[in-house]
Scaffold this motif. Structure first.
Motif, short mmCIF file in Angstrom:
data_model
loop_
_atom_site.label_atom_id
_atom_site.label_comp_id
_atom_site.label_asym_id
_atom_site.label_seq_id
_atom_site.Cartn_x
_atom_site.Cartn_y
_atom_site.Cartn_z
N THR A 1 -20.81 -9.84 21.47
CA THR A 1 -20.73 -8.89 22.58
C THR A 1 -21.96 -8.97 23.46
OG1 THR A 1 -21.76 -7.10 21.29
CG2 THR A 1 -19.35 -7.31 21.18
N ASP A 2 -23.09 -9.28 22.85
CA ASP A 2 -24.35 -9.40 23.59
C ASP A 2 -25.38 -10.03 22.66
OD1 ASP A 2 -26.22 -9.20 25.58
OD2 ASP A 2 -26.56 -7.05 25.38
N ILE B 1 -23.74 -6.01 13.70
CA ILE B 1 -24.94 -6.63 14.28
C ILE B 1 -25.52 -7.62 13.29
CG2 ILE B 1 -27.30 -6.24 15.08
CD1 ILE B 1 -26.41 -3.46 16.01
N MET B 2 -25.81 -8.83 13.77
CA MET B 2 -26.58 -9.81 13.00
C MET B 2 -28.01 -9.75 13.49
SD MET B 2 -26.03 -13.92 12.39
CE MET B 2 -26.32 -14.42 14.10
N VAL C 1 -27.83 -9.76 17.53
CA VAL C 1 -26.59 -10.30 18.05
C VAL C 1 -25.46 -9.32 17.77
CG1 VAL C 1 -24.99 -12.25 17.99
CG2 VAL C 1 -27.44 -12.64 17.59
N GLY C 2 -24.82 -8.84 18.81
CA GLY C 2 -23.68 -7.95 18.64
C GLY C 2 -22.42 -8.74 18.33
N LEU C 3 -21.62 -8.28 17.37
CA LEU C 3 -20.42 -8.99 16.95
C LEU C 3 -19.17 -8.23 17.42
CD1 LEU C 3 -21.61 -9.84 13.34
CD2 LEU C 3 -21.70 -11.31 15.36
N ALA C 4 -18.24 -8.97 18.00
CA ALA C 4 -17.05 -8.35 18.59
C ALA C 4 -16.00 -7.99 17.54
CB ALA C 4 -16.44 -9.28 19.63
N ASN C 5 -16.02 -8.67 16.39
CA ASN C 5 -15.00 -8.45 15.37
C ASN C 5 -15.57 -7.70 14.17
OD1 ASN C 5 -13.17 -9.90 16.95
ND2 ASN C 5 -13.77 -11.84 16.02
#
Length: 381
Positions: A5-6, A33-34, A81-85
């Motif tokens: 996502t970002d 979030i990673m 790192v934002g994760l979409a799933n």
């Protein structure tokens, strides 16, 4: 549809800087979030634990010797790192002292398409736990990840989860995202093979019924102008890893990271009575192996699918060996992916990958690139 996502990077390694980055990241509505950070984050302790307890989405990650942002190497910083799933994070504690066979390693959902594993690189029994994970996943599940820690090789908290910071642990991150893996190392045989007739998990005690450290030092000094009496052990060993012969004729790389009174300690288990080579590297061959693996994976991707965002777990000792040439490795990998695709990752202490033959291994001195699959109809949205 993007998998990330970002992406937020800051060179300031503090919990306050982390909080500010994640606050900005949350505007992209991530489902997880990673978090990848460099060595100063290992001292965050209770301050991090208090902060993460207030977070509304699951988080996972670790402390690593360096970060990767597209084609750029960052020796210091925080990468959020934002994760979409959707993701689900579970933690296995005290893995050095609890038998893998006594722990129930099972996934929480049948809709899991991939598992990202992060583990304390100084832990013992890592391979045993990886095999337990392998037994719990479906045949089409993708598994990849890396070892966390710092080049000080000092035991300390180095993993992040929704519960806080962890030491001597393994994170299992279940994802609905599908990934394809590109794995390459490029190291070549220098000498051997030698029988690892006496080992203790990740410590080689004897090679060819001789003290392992003496044989290793003698062979390396015979093939180079380097003397162990004049250098730190790892300064030389990073150039001459072991190669573990496998039944499929491939060679699994093992990094000797330090020597003690009992033998050579490696970043990963060594099976007893296996055959080991001493390897050597050429910069161009290493770079070509890493970027070539990505190229081959792209060729093999199904025509109805496209590549999305990517994660790279590249061995820190490749960076130490390649030095200024390491930037060229990142540039060539990113060029194969395409400059419009986002690439994030970290320099790790051991790389985890499930190969096409169904073998789940902890690699060393290897580049593992995960390419997200995005269906054609999703890409159009």
């Amino acid at each position: 549809m993007a998998v990330f996502t970002d992406v937020r990077f800051t060179s300031d390694v503090t919990v306050q800087a982390l909080a500010e980055s994640v606050s900005l990241l949350m505007s992209s509505n991530p489902k997880g979030i990673m978090l990848l950070c460099t060595d100063k984050a290992a001292s965050w302790g209770e301050t991090f634990n208090l902060w993460v307890n207030k977070l509304k989405v699951p988080i996972f990650g670790g402390v690593f010797p360096g970060l990767i942002v597209n084609s750029r190497f960052e020796p210091k910083g925080i990468l959020a790192v934002g994760l979409a799933n959707d993701i689900h994070v579970s933690v296995i504690e005290n893995i050095s002292n609890i038998s893998p066979h006594s722990v129930n390693v099972s996934l929480t959902s049948s809709s899991v398409h991939s598992v990202v594993i992060m583990v304390d690189a100084l832990s013992r029994q890592i391979d045993g736990y990886l095999q337990q994970v392998l037994h719990s996943i479906s045949d089409d599940c993708c598994v990849f990840g890396g070892g966390a820690g710092t080049l000080a090789f000092h035991p300390q908290p180095c993993l992040f989860s929704p519960k806080g910071m962890h030491q001597d642990a393994m994170l299992l991150v279940e994802m609905t995202t599908e990934w394809d893996l590109a794995v390459g190392h490029g190291w070549e045989v220098l000498a051997g093979p030698y029988l690892a007739n006496k080992v203790d998990d990740n410590r080689i005690v004897e090679l060819n019924f001789e003290s392992a450290d003496k044989l290793y030092q003698r062979v390396v000094e015979e093939h180079s102008s380097l003397l162990f009496d004049e250098h730190d052990f790892f300064d030389i060993a990073k150039t001459f890893p072991f190669g573990l012969a496998r039944l499929d004729d491939t060679v699994l790389i093992r990094d000797p990271i330090k020597v003690d009174e009992k033998g050579l300690i490696c970043a990963g288990d060594i099976p007893e009575n296996t055959m080991l080579y001493i390897m050597r590297g050429d910069a161009q061959k290493l770079i070509s192996a890493a970027s070539g693996a990505v190229r081959n994976t792209l060729v093999n991707m199904i025509s109805t699918q496209h590549m999305g965002d990517c994660i790279l777990f590249d061995c820190v000792s490749r960076q130490l060996f390649l030095r200024d040439e390491f930037t060229r490795e990142l540039q060539q990998i990113h060029a194969e992916l395409g400059q419009h695709h986002r690439l994030v990752g970290g320099l790790v202490l051991g790389e985890i990958a499930l190969d096409e033959s169904g073998i789940l291994s902890l690699h060393n001195k290897t580049a593992v690139t995960a390419l997200a699959r995005v269906n054609a109809e999703e890409r159009v949205r």
